[in-house]
Design an enzyme around this catalytic site. Structure first.
Site, mmCIF file in Angstrom:
data_model
loop_
_atom_site.group_PDB
_atom_site.id
_atom_site.type_symbol
_atom_site.label_atom_id
_atom_site.label_comp_id
_atom_site.label_asym_id
_atom_site.label_seq_id
_atom_site.Cartn_x
_atom_site.Cartn_y
_atom_site.Cartn_z
ATOM 1 N N SER A 183 0.793 -1.230 0.000
ATOM 2 C CA SER A 183 0.000 0.000 0.000
ATOM 3 C C SER A 183 0.826 1.280 0.000
ATOM 4 O O SER A 183 0.322 2.335 -0.350
ATOM 5 C CB SER A 183 -0.933 -0.003 1.203
ATOM 6 O OG SER A 183 -0.181 -0.071 2.392
ATOM 7 N N HIS A 211 -5.518 -4.334 -1.854
ATOM 8 C CA HIS A 211 -5.327 -3.268 -2.846
ATOM 9 C C HIS A 211 -5.219 -3.806 -4.272
ATOM 10 O O HIS A 211 -5.017 -3.028 -5.204
ATOM 11 C CB HIS A 211 -4.066 -2.449 -2.534
ATOM 12 C CG HIS A 211 -4.226 -1.493 -1.392
ATOM 13 N ND1 HIS A 211 -4.832 -0.264 -1.527
ATOM 14 C CD2 HIS A 211 -3.869 -1.591 -0.092
ATOM 15 C CE1 HIS A 211 -4.824 0.364 -0.356
ATOM 16 N NE2 HIS A 211 -4.246 -0.424 0.532
ATOM 17 N N LYS A 241 -12.266 -1.395 -0.447
ATOM 18 C CA LYS A 241 -11.378 -0.610 -1.321
ATOM 19 C C LYS A 241 -12.003 -0.484 -2.714
ATOM 20 O O LYS A 241 -13.020 0.185 -2.839
ATOM 21 C CB LYS A 241 -9.980 -1.210 -1.268
ATOM 22 C CG LYS A 241 -9.378 -0.896 0.101
ATOM 23 C CD LYS A 241 -8.026 -1.423 0.381
ATOM 24 C CE LYS A 241 -7.572 -0.881 1.744
ATOM 25 N NZ LYS A 241 -6.731 -1.808 2.491
HETATM 26 C C1 LIG Z 1 -6.744 -2.082 3.873
HETATM 27 C C2 LIG Z 1 -6.178 -3.379 4.188
HETATM 28 C C3 LIG Z 1 -6.786 -4.203 5.135
HETATM 29 C C4 LIG Z 1 -7.967 -3.765 5.941
HETATM 30 O O1 LIG Z 1 -9.153 -4.006 5.265
HETATM 31 P P1 LIG Z 1 -10.518 -3.515 5.976
HETATM 32 O O2 LIG Z 1 -11.580 -4.318 5.302
HETATM 33 O O3 LIG Z 1 -10.651 -2.070 5.732
HETATM 34 O O4 LIG Z 1 -10.376 -3.864 7.415
HETATM 35 C C5 LIG Z 1 -6.245 -5.453 5.341
HETATM 36 N N1 LIG Z 1 -5.160 -5.868 4.656
HETATM 37 C C6 LIG Z 1 -4.542 -5.104 3.741
HETATM 38 C C7 LIG Z 1 -3.356 -5.627 3.008
HETATM 39 C C8 LIG Z 1 -5.023 -3.824 3.487
HETATM 40 O O5 LIG Z 1 -4.410 -3.060 2.582
#
Ligand SMILES: *Cc1c(COP(=O)(O)O)cnc(C)c1O
Length: 393
Positions: A183, A211, A241
């Site tokens: 990210s 992502h 996302k």
């Molecule tokens: C954003 C993210 C999460 C969290 O996801 P949520 O559904 O918002 O809790 C978990 N793992 C990774 C790799 C992320 O980038």
């Protein structure tokens, strides 16, 4: 008597002095390409809403219909009485979308990692994790009694060495855990090499594609991108996302899914997400399939923006995806740039130490399928203007 919680104020101040605190800005309306930030119209450059589905009419309509039919809440933990037929429908849809035997959802992606990883490994096992994995993977790993090994980011030589050492120690199970897309830099995990090494050393593979979903593999994620859907043992993701909604998912074999929902405490002991969330999630996957031009537009925007911002002299690091950093150096500079972008009507996030190295502070630009060429050009001309004003490049 002094307040017992006085230390909180003191420690908060320390964080503030180091520049580690967040300024929370309120959006006065939906998350979209153009947003209202505390009364100011801005282009959104800091959301994970890659396919611009958060405010899509089909998702909204599906959610509203589900509220009418099922009410506002699930009423219970998933395990007791909170699972409705619409949740079940979503599980089947995810399995089909991810090309796996089965799937299940959790409240969030965070809850998948925090709940499932601790059940997969224990004493006598080893968890092998990329150093830049998401905090929820780190926390999931910390909740186990398994041995841990961390390899330098995407360093396959180091991963192999860890696997060789593990081989000698006769662990019961070895699991390699990785983000699909990282990210901070927007680079992609070397899934082909990871899966090859896993096969060679008899390890399992756990990928969190938060992502990458909606972005890679025509929107289906990293498994489809590398044609490895059947080689990744544990596929984790989120609807929060690119899919524009909310909720975590786990996809894999039937036995994995049964095991996960019978053991993961974040599933067993926590309420199901509301039925309208399930409905919006189903609609999101349908839109990704029905409107392939969205993923295409996201990538068109990504290629254009990356090329143009690089030609202004900005370093975009290792970006391979719609996460395109503009690396400017120290934290102060990055924060100053974010503040100035905001004045220009662009809502962007500065990412600074300790999230990235001290000299690699940056603005994280996140592309969106809904951005027009005009939006992108407005952002780019603001960068051009500010790079001179702030002496950035
Ligand atoms: C954003 C993210 C999460 C969290 O996801 P949520 O559904 O918002 O809790 C978990 N793992 C990774 C790799 C992320 O980038």
């Amino acid at each position: 008597m002094k307040e017992k919680t006085e230390f909180l104020e003191r420690e908060y101040k320390e964080l503030e002095e180091k520049g580690y605190t967040w300024v929370i800005r309120d959006l006065l309306g939906p998350s979209d390409v153009h947003v209202n930030v505390e009364g100011k119209e801005c282009i959104m450059l800091a959301s994970n809403n890659y396919l611009n589905l958060a405010n899509h009419p089909k998702l909204k309509e599906a959610a509203m219909k589900a509220i009418e039919r099922y009410g506002a809440g699930a009423g219970s933990d998933w395990s007791i009485a909170g699972t409705m037929d619409i949740h079940q429908k979503l599980y089947r849809k995810i399995a089909e979308f991810k090309n796996t035997e089965d799937a299940v959802t959790f409240q969030t992606g965070f809850a998948v990692n925090a709940g499932v990883i601790p059940q997969l490994a224990g004493k006598g096992d080893i968890l092998i994790s990329d150093e830049l994995n998401h905090g929820s993977i780190i926390d999931g790993v910390r909740l186990t009694k398994a041995d841990r090994a961390i390899y330098s980011h995407s360093n396959m030589g180091e991963l192999e060495k860890v696997l060789q050492d593990a081989d000698k120690k006769n662990y019961r199970r070895a699991i390699i855990l990785t983000d699909g897309v990282f990210s901070m830099d927007g680079d992609i995990a070397k899934m082909d090499e990871i899966c090859k090494l896993a096969e060679e050393y008899g390890a399992m593979v756990y990928v969190d594609d938060a992502h990458g979903e909606g972005v890679l593999g025509d929107g289906h994620g990293i498994g489809r991108e590398f044609d490895l859907e059947k080689k990744i043992d544990f596929q984790v993701g989120t609807f929060s996302k690119a899919f524009g909604s909310f909720g975590g998912m786990l996809a894999g074999s039937e036995s994995l899914i049964k095991f996960a929902y019978n053991t993961a405490r974040t599933w067993l002991l926590s309420a199901a997400f509301p039925p309208h969330v399930a409905a919006a999630n189903i609609a999101a996957l349908e839109v990704v399939e029905e409107e392939p031009e969205r993923v295409k537009k996201l990538w068109d925007n990504t290629r254009y923006f990356k090329k143009e911002i690089e030609s202004l002299g900005f370093d975009t690091g290792y970006s391979q995806t719609p996460i395109i950093p503009a690396i400017v150096g120290d934290s102060k500079k990055a924060k100053e740039l974010a503040e100035n972008l905001y004045k220009e009507g662009i809502f962007a996030l500065a990412i600074v130490f300790p999230m990235v190295a001290r000299d690699k502070a940056r603005i994280r630009n996140q592309m969106n399928a809904g951005m027009t060429r005009e939006d992108l050009d407005k952002i780019l001309s603001a960068y051009e203007k500010l790079s001179t004003k702030l002496k950035l490049v």
